[in-house]
Write a protein that holds these residues in place. Structure first.
Motif, mmCIF file in Angstrom:
data_model
loop_
_atom_site.group_PDB
_atom_site.id
_atom_site.type_symbol
_atom_site.label_atom_id
_atom_site.label_comp_id
_atom_site.label_asym_id
_atom_site.label_seq_id
_atom_site.Cartn_x
_atom_site.Cartn_y
_atom_site.Cartn_z
ATOM 1 N N TYR A 152 0.825 -1.216 0.000
ATOM 2 C CA TYR A 152 0.000 0.000 0.000
ATOM 3 C C TYR A 152 0.863 1.271 0.000
ATOM 4 O O TYR A 152 0.476 2.283 -0.579
ATOM 5 N N LYS A 153 2.035 1.204 0.603
ATOM 6 C CA LYS A 153 2.954 2.343 0.561
ATOM 7 C C LYS A 153 3.504 2.535 -0.848
ATOM 8 O O LYS A 153 3.558 3.655 -1.363
ATOM 9 N N THR A 154 3.898 1.438 -1.486
ATOM 10 C CA THR A 154 4.489 1.506 -2.817
ATOM 11 C C THR A 154 3.477 1.942 -3.872
ATOM 12 O O THR A 154 3.749 2.827 -4.679
ATOM 13 N N VAL A 155 2.314 1.316 -3.875
ATOM 14 C CA VAL A 155 1.344 1.548 -4.948
ATOM 15 C C VAL A 155 0.541 2.827 -4.744
ATOM 16 O O VAL A 155 0.341 3.599 -5.681
ATOM 17 N N PHE A 156 0.061 3.073 -3.521
ATOM 18 C CA PHE A 156 -0.854 4.186 -3.283
ATOM 19 C C PHE A 156 -0.232 5.342 -2.509
ATOM 20 O O PHE A 156 -0.899 6.339 -2.254
ATOM 21 N N GLU B 233 -9.566 6.429 -6.020
ATOM 22 C CA GLU B 233 -9.543 7.251 -7.225
ATOM 23 C C GLU B 233 -8.084 7.468 -7.576
ATOM 24 O O GLU B 233 -7.280 7.848 -6.718
ATOM 25 N N VAL B 234 -7.730 7.205 -8.830
ATOM 26 C CA VAL B 234 -6.347 7.350 -9.289
ATOM 27 C C VAL B 234 -6.319 8.235 -10.527
ATOM 28 O O VAL B 234 -7.319 8.369 -11.226
ATOM 29 N N SER B 235 -5.166 8.825 -10.798
ATOM 30 C CA SER B 235 -5.065 9.704 -11.957
ATOM 31 C C SER B 235 -4.715 8.948 -13.239
ATOM 32 O O SER B 235 -5.007 9.414 -14.336
ATOM 33 N N ASP B 236 -4.082 7.762 -13.121
ATOM 34 C CA ASP B 236 -3.709 6.961 -14.292
ATOM 35 C C ASP B 236 -3.982 5.500 -13.968
ATOM 36 O O ASP B 236 -3.162 4.829 -13.341
ATOM 37 N N ILE B 237 -5.131 5.005 -14.401
ATOM 38 C CA ILE B 237 -5.566 3.661 -14.025
ATOM 39 C C ILE B 237 -4.655 2.575 -14.589
ATOM 40 O O ILE B 237 -4.334 1.605 -13.891
ATOM 41 N N GLU B 238 -4.211 2.726 -15.831
ATOM 42 C CA GLU B 238 -3.334 1.719 -16.446
ATOM 43 C C GLU B 238 -1.993 1.640 -15.717
ATOM 44 O O GLU B 238 -1.488 0.554 -15.444
ATOM 45 N N ALA B 239 -1.412 2.795 -15.390
ATOM 46 C CA ALA B 239 -0.131 2.812 -14.669
ATOM 47 C C ALA B 239 -0.296 2.225 -13.270
ATOM 48 O O ALA B 239 0.585 1.518 -12.777
ATOM 49 N N PHE C 42 -17.348 3.269 -17.353
ATOM 50 C CA PHE C 42 -18.689 3.289 -16.769
ATOM 51 C C PHE C 42 -19.347 4.657 -16.907
ATOM 52 O O PHE C 42 -20.461 4.850 -16.449
ATOM 53 N N GLY C 43 -18.661 5.602 -17.531
ATOM 54 C CA GLY C 43 -19.170 6.965 -17.632
ATOM 55 C C GLY C 43 -19.975 7.201 -18.883
ATOM 56 O O GLY C 43 -20.570 6.284 -19.453
ATOM 57 N N THR C 44 -19.975 8.456 -19.288
ATOM 58 C CA THR C 44 -20.681 8.875 -20.500
ATOM 59 C C THR C 44 -19.669 9.441 -21.482
ATOM 60 O O THR C 44 -18.487 9.613 -21.145
ATOM 61 N N LEU C 45 -20.126 9.781 -22.666
ATOM 62 C CA LEU C 45 -19.241 10.354 -23.675
ATOM 63 C C LEU C 45 -18.604 11.644 -23.161
ATOM 64 O O LEU C 45 -17.417 11.879 -23.357
ATOM 65 N N ASN C 46 -19.368 12.466 -22.472
ATOM 66 C CA ASN C 46 -18.865 13.744 -21.968
ATOM 67 C C ASN C 46 -18.157 13.633 -20.621
ATOM 68 O O ASN C 46 -17.474 14.557 -20.202
ATOM 69 N N SER C 47 -18.367 12.536 -19.929
ATOM 70 C CA SER C 47 -17.781 12.378 -18.600
ATOM 71 C C SER C 47 -17.364 10.919 -18.375
ATOM 72 O O SER C 47 -18.034 10.168 -17.667
ATOM 73 N N PRO C 48 -16.239 10.513 -18.981
ATOM 74 C CA PRO C 48 -15.816 9.119 -18.840
ATOM 75 C C PRO C 48 -15.415 8.793 -17.399
ATOM 76 O O PRO C 48 -14.974 9.655 -16.655
ATOM 77 N N LEU C 49 -15.623 7.540 -17.019
ATOM 78 C CA LEU C 49 -15.210 7.041 -15.711
ATOM 79 C C LEU C 49 -14.676 5.626 -15.899
ATOM 80 O O LEU C 49 -15.444 4.689 -16.118
ATOM 81 N N LEU C 50 -13.362 5.499 -15.850
ATOM 82 C CA LEU C 50 -12.740 4.191 -16.007
ATOM 83 C C LEU C 50 -12.729 3.480 -14.665
ATOM 84 O O LEU C 50 -12.400 4.067 -13.632
ATOM 85 N N LEU D 90 -10.364 0.434 -8.633
ATOM 86 C CA LEU D 90 -9.696 1.651 -9.072
ATOM 87 C C LEU D 90 -10.664 2.430 -9.953
ATOM 88 O O LEU D 90 -11.342 1.834 -10.809
ATOM 89 N N GLU D 91 -10.733 3.736 -9.745
ATOM 90 C CA GLU D 91 -11.564 4.608 -10.587
ATOM 91 C C GLU D 91 -10.713 5.758 -11.092
ATOM 92 O O GLU D 91 -9.959 6.344 -10.314
ATOM 93 N N GLN D 92 -10.856 6.050 -12.369
ATOM 94 C CA GLN D 92 -10.185 7.206 -12.970
ATOM 95 C C GLN D 92 -11.222 8.044 -13.691
ATOM 96 O O GLN D 92 -11.759 7.627 -14.708
ATOM 97 N N PRO D 93 -11.531 9.243 -13.138
ATOM 98 C CA PRO D 93 -12.499 10.120 -13.819
ATOM 99 C C PRO D 93 -11.948 10.583 -15.159
ATOM 100 O O PRO D 93 -10.757 10.659 -15.349
#
Length: 166
Positions: free
Chosen positions: A43-47, A116-122, A141-149, A163-166
């Motif tokens: 948890y220290k390393t990843v988050f 919530e993360v800024s780069d879900i793939e990374a 899971f979002g919309t065209l105007n407001s994606p939510l990964l 993990l969620e990335q707005p």
């Protein structure tokens, strides 16, 4: 009739007929670990969690009375996110630990921790590198105007993380 007011992680509840005025606050989330040091390092390393206080050992009559387990001996690690004194992550390693199969996503009980993360793939790549593993695949899971990964993964002990990335 109950009325609620939310202020950060604190909930103020008013139900005069039953309890009077009550104030509640989410203090922490606890995870029982096979190896608290390995899990806290993850948890220290990843988050980016940091120690909230030095690791400590809990034992004795009061601890056993409080959790209902005789002869309790617990190694306890408290972690918090930097610049956040709100709810923290408590990792407990019991001297006498029962083994269980890896939790399933649809199993009753507490399901997962969500971040919530800024780069879900990374972040997924870092989780794999740090000993975790994949559970699902990144999905919008979002919309065209407001994606939510969103994606589910697992920490090194098999606990489910969202993990969620707005």
């Amino acid at each position: 009739m109950a009325a609620f007011a939310v202020e950060g992680s604190r909930i103020h509840m008013q139900n005069v007929e039953r309890w009077g005025a009550v104030s509640m606050k989410l203090l922490h989330v606890s995870v029982a670990a096979r190896d608290a040091d390995v899990l806290s390092a993850f948890y220290k390393t990843v988050f980016g969690y940091v120690d909230r206080r030095p690791p400590t050992t809990l034992s004795g009559e009061k601890v056993s009375r409080g959790n209902g387990l005789p002869n309790t001996h617990i190694y306890s690690v408290w972690l918090r996110l930097p610049d956040d004194e709100g709810p923290f992550l408590e990792i407990l390693e019991y001297k006498n630990t029962l083994d269980r199969p890896e939790p399933r996503v649809n199993e009753p009980g507490f399901g997962h921790l969500a971040f919530e993360v800024s780069d879900i793939e990374a972040t997924v790549a870092e989780i794999i590198k740090a000993g975790g593993k994949s559970q699902g695949e990144v999905t919008d899971f979002g919309t065209l105007n407001s994606p939510l990964l969103v994606v589910y993964v697992r920490d090194p002990e098999g606990n489910i993380l969202e993990l969620e990335q707005p």
